[in-house]
Design a protein around this motif. Structure first.
Motif, PDB file in Angstrom:
ATOM      1  N   ASN A  31      -9.475 -14.119 -15.465  1.00 31.84           N
ATOM      2  CA  ASN A  31      -9.293 -14.839 -16.725  1.00 31.84           C
ATOM      3  C   ASN A  31     -10.374 -14.352 -17.689  1.00 31.84           C
ATOM      4  N   PRO A  32     -10.054 -13.341 -18.495  1.00 34.83           N
ATOM      5  CA  PRO A  32     -11.086 -12.731 -19.348  1.00 34.83           C
ATOM      6  C   PRO A  32     -11.780 -13.732 -20.258  1.00 34.83           C
ATOM      7  N   GLY A  33     -13.074 -13.704 -20.218  1.00 37.92           N
ATOM      8  CA  GLY A  33     -13.918 -14.499 -21.090  1.00 37.92           C
ATOM      9  C   GLY A  33     -15.059 -13.615 -21.541  1.00 37.92           C
ATOM     10  N   GLU A  34     -15.975 -14.168 -22.282  1.00 38.00           N
ATOM     11  CA  GLU A  34     -17.052 -13.383 -22.865  1.00 38.00           C
ATOM     12  C   GLU A  34     -17.888 -12.644 -21.807  1.00 38.00           C
ATOM     13  N   LYS A  52     -10.228 -18.883 -22.253  1.00 36.82           N
ATOM     14  CA  LYS A  52     -11.672 -19.030 -22.451  1.00 36.82           C
ATOM     15  C   LYS A  52     -12.040 -18.834 -23.918  1.00 36.82           C
ATOM     16  N   LYS A  53     -13.008 -19.614 -24.360  1.00 36.91           N
ATOM     17  CA  LYS A  53     -13.471 -19.548 -25.747  1.00 36.91           C
ATOM     18  C   LYS A  53     -14.388 -18.344 -25.932  1.00 36.91           C
ATOM     19  N   ALA A  69      -5.613 -10.313 -28.205  1.00 35.66           N
ATOM     20  CA  ALA A  69      -4.320 -10.959 -27.995  1.00 35.66           C
ATOM     21  C   ALA A  69      -4.489 -12.187 -27.115  1.00 35.66           C
ATOM     22  N   ARG A  70      -4.018 -13.305 -27.591  1.00 34.78           N
ATOM     23  CA  ARG A  70      -4.086 -14.564 -26.851  1.00 34.78           C
ATOM     24  C   ARG A  70      -2.777 -14.743 -26.100  1.00 34.78           C
ATOM     25  N   ILE A  78     -10.364 -19.014 -30.579  1.00 35.05           N
ATOM     26  CA  ILE A  78     -10.769 -17.812 -31.300  1.00 35.05           C
ATOM     27  C   ILE A  78     -10.969 -18.177 -32.768  1.00 35.05           C
ATOM     28  N   ASP A  79     -12.079 -17.754 -33.335  1.00 32.01           N
ATOM     29  CA  ASP A  79     -12.303 -17.921 -34.773  1.00 32.01           C
ATOM     30  C   ASP A  79     -11.649 -16.726 -35.464  1.00 32.01           C
TER      31      ASP A  79
END
Length: 133
Positions: A31-34, A52-53, A69-70, A78-79
């Motif tokens: 689950n890709p996150g920062e 993830k934010k 891409a979400r 995402i901002d």
């Protein structure tokens, strides 16, 4: 060097490796996150994410990033304005879960109409008469 794309394993498993066939280096994580982005593929040109934010600092830390891409609907993690300021195109998958949402809404309406929760509780307590009332 091939452009790098980071995506969730679950998404990669549902494809026919289209991006790899088109010459991209596809990297997968759960689950890709920062943290995953900066550890596994800080040079990625594109990222598909789930939930993830991401902080706005990610754009300075990933200078090659062009597409975010979400996988899902909405942009609540995402901002998009900050992404646009850094030249990052943001997209999502509108309508991807429309059928599931409609099914859940109908199920909820039927459960409310039939007072399912109360019937279930009383039946579990041994009151079988509730089924005929």
């Amino acid at each position: 060097m091939k452009p790098k794309v980071l995506m969730p394993k679950v998404a990669a498993e549902l494809t026919d490796n289209y991006l790899a066939k088109k010459g991209y280096d596809v990297v997968t994580v759960d689950n890709p996150g920062e943290t995953e982005l900066l550890t596994v593929a800080p040079d990625a040109a594109a990222v598909m994410m789930i939930s993830k934010k991401l902080s706005n600092q990610i754009y300075e830390q990933m200078p090659n990033l062009k597409v975010l891409a979400r996988r899902g609907v909405g942009y609540d993690n995402i901002d998009v304005n900050a992404a646009a300021e850094h030249g990052v195109w943001v997209t999502n998958t509108p309508g991807a879960n429309a059928r599931s949402v409609a099914e859940a809404a109908l199920m909820d309406m039927m459960m409310l109409a039939r007072q399912f929760r109360a019937v279930d509780q009383r039946t579990r307590q041994g009151d079988w008469r509730v089924r005929t009332s």
